[in-house]
Scaffold this active site. Structure first.
Site: not given
Lengths: 286, 286, 286, 286
Positions: C12, C57-58, C153, C170, C213, C239, C241
């Site tokens: 569930k 699942t109940d 970078f 940046r 990284q 990332n 941007h």
């Protein structure tokens, strides 16, 4: 300080209802999302918490399910009118009901088997008050259309913040949200819907476009020219920008073939087209 | 403390690309969402921030657009193989590429006009390494299917927390997420996709179901029985519960006609069906 | 054709549970989303629809609520271990249980009043089998962090598809998804979580970054250096941007002050940092 | 057929803008989502595609970024007024501008480091026309509040569809969407926002509630009693139902401790509270 209660309404939103109609081994399915809102003599509940005038939202939900069992659903406008008529007279304190329904389409895959269509959602908003006045607005949303040519954009106003170059050929894409007001009772909401939908698609695809505004007006005009039962069309058309990628750094041409489909920001064109003699809208658009 | 870098990859996710192919006045459209991931000699960038081994994710995005311009897209598996083959040899530091693509279908509305289908999304995940090994997994998601009868659920294990009554007749609905592994190169990914899709739909609709697990297995088995090019099928099937509403308080019967379509919680059945002699999956499912 | 059932599980998903603990007039609240998955002798149900081995699942959902009532929730890892231990022995046919929990944080606004924090979501995935083996992975997601400087970078690999200019300064922003594996039983999952979370934030904000990284590795390393109970950290860092807008057409400089926050595409950096002597992960990450 | 253009507007929606202000090594951040809409002499563009009156949405986007660079953002109401004032006079064809801004809050984690708060979003809608008329509506949304006791619901109207039992004690939870209209120019939108927000939270948590309508009115009244600069408050309060789970089948009591947090349907209470002498709203709420 003198303070007062202004306009108000309350209800149950998004009651998810699937109704199966059994014609022997062949089943039919209706999949809807119903939102009800009531208004009336609601001073006491707001000011003191006295709930005597309040028909609970739980009861509204029960009514939606019970009415589906008793009457079936049929066209969503009809089911909404039935519910709104009931609620507007359900209690002395309730004067007015608004019912909004979304319908999700399914495609038959077998006698009792279906696949959900994922395209546009059909909608309606219905109002009824206890004096018998009513309004019906039908609609659709999430109908995504694209012309890969046949669209220009130039000749626009220019100021010190303009950087956009004129476009002699561009992709024009949108996700249509349209709502249209019925002048009075419409005999067949189902065929009316199909007619309006076809007008919207054909006007979008068939209009050589110099601006999305022009396309919007053409869509509304086409509906009114074709569908006598409709007196006003309101459209909200996001301009889903498809930006041609500059491939020249890689020694490649891009003759409007490779596009970045942008998410945000997007243009948004909103407008109404209506008959000169359209009756007053009253509460229809609320 | 001795700590090391474990498995890693990096790339550009969700590059949205629409490609228009022009056959005179008749245009064709491909609408895809491309995610690329590269791995290789990435110790230095993680440990010291030396980027010499890193082909930037921006360059990966550019390559996706440039390859669309140069080669067109064709079947998404082919485009993914082309991209992955390029990236796996793009730099000495890159040993392996994974390319995932989603494709959104459009319906023709005119020579250069289209409406987006909203149903299932076609998917693929392709891996290639610089030694020439490759894998192709195709798939789909958001294929919503419903049987309004032909489904039971009883005879299950019971414990002190059981309250569910057995069901002799119920609605069975799911949103299929399926992925299937190709044994080797498949000559036509387009017709293979259509074949697999049809098997999934037909096995769902055609199986008299005593549990969603049984239906899952039938779907996988049907694909393998029909599609020689496939060696393994993985399915994730949410059980989209449709709960029959108790209308007895309102003096109404409900013979499985009026349902509440619940959002959460939902059952979730996940399983794999594969050939006894399926080759080792390697990195195919990563 | 010889076909077989491969790995499978069922359960569930997304049982939404709010638990209120009452300490006189002062209440405490836990808001969680619990997903359970069981596996074991499930051949029969898949091949023939015989449900004898299936704990519905109940029932799993009922058990989640009953255990909350009986035992409270405490730390989510403890509640997950309790549930998984129960399920792994609940029936002879059930060999293994996986329990995943998300927790949403609330801020106190009064003795019995709360406002939901909208930041990161705390997570865990716990496995237990009937032979007594267990694993605990804790985590968080949607922790959005941003450094407005202190990130460069450049020095990356260049090929014919490179257009990105090097960046000496940046914005670096991400939505942290982190999961970490406990070596054995951890005495206090609550304080462990706080410690790990602080390490992640401090390593992100405190690392002068030459690549995402590098930041990822620093985050994992910081956790392992600080938290003896953790042997492995897995991170997925989009990332997000932030693109400096070119304001020069308007006669304005933009010294990294005005940014367009882009949605898609985005970089995606995924990696694992682990102890040299980390024990085998077994089923922990499944 | 006589058809005409009705009300219309067009603009750029969801321009995502992050602005960094640098105070030496200490940075400040503003994260907003700006939507602009213009209206005026737009007959020609709709009827014939003549764009001479159209200031393109791309230019509107550029203006948003340029104004952030030139003027900074400050309080979002101020930035919206600045933009609206510019647009309303930008071209002879433009008579009116509407600017809507959402602001996402960030928490400081270092001199140039931030973590995004995930709670409520601050909003505003500003109108200005070229004759100098203006309106300011401030607001917030997604403020999720919960009282674990101190709420009843009984004494409501009953009809044949009623099944809800009266509640002497229940959880009351909502996601506040509030908008409030300023009577005139407000000297400090920042401190006004904080004051209103505190009123909303305190009235929700401090009101012993017999209905969500009562709580809604108390929230609006508190704002008007405290904030002289505000003349009207509009609230939309979804009733996020927390349903006590019946644990009696498991031999357990549930004294309002274990709840299922439901998604749909939900109650929805909408209402306005305003001063008796509030000036006419004009276009403020459009």
């Amino acid at each position: 300080m003198a303070v007062k209660l202004g306009p108000n309404r309350y209800g149950k939103a998004q009651t998810r209802l699937v109704h199966v109609v059994k014609d022997g081994p062949v089943h039919h399915i209706k999949d809807v999302n119903v939102s009800t809102s009531l208004s009336g003599d609601m001073e006491a509940v707001h000011l003191t918490g006295d709930n005597a005038a309040v028909l609970p939202t739980d009861t509204q939900k029960n009514t939606v399910y019970a009415f589906a069992g008793k009457h079936g659903i049929g066209q969503i406008e009809e089911f909404a009118l039935l519910l709104a008529g009931h609620f507007a007279g359900a209690q002395p304190s309730i004067h007015h009901a608004r019912v909004e329904i979304e319908e999700y389409a399914w495609r038959r895959e077998g006698p009792h088997s279906f696949a959900r269509e994922g395209g546009e959602v059909r909608t309606c908003v219905v109002h009824r008050d206890r004096d018998g006045r009513a309004s019906v607005v039908s609609g659709l949303k999430d109908l995504v259309l694209l012309n890969s040519t046949g669209s220009e954009f130039h000749g626009y106003a220019v100021d010190e913040y303009t950087t956009l170059p004129p476009a002699a050929d561009r992709v024009l894409a949108t996700a249509v949200e349209a709502r249209w007001r019925h002048t009075g009772g419409t005999s067949s909401y189902g065929s009316s819907y199909e007619r309006v939908r076809r007008c919207l698609v054909e006007a979008f695809t068939g209009t050589y476009s110099r601006s999305l505004q022009q396309t919007l007006y053409a869509m509304g005009e086409r509906v009114l020219a074709t569908c006598e039962e409709i007196c006003e069309v309101r459209l909200a058309l996001p301009n889903k920008h498809h930006i041609a990628v500059d491939l020249s750094p890689f020694g490649l041409a891009n003759d409007n073939e490779v596009f970045f489909a942008a998410d945000r920001p997007y243009g948004l064109i909103e407008g109404s087209v209506l008959r000169e003699d359209a009756p007053d809208a009253g509460f229809a658009w609320e």
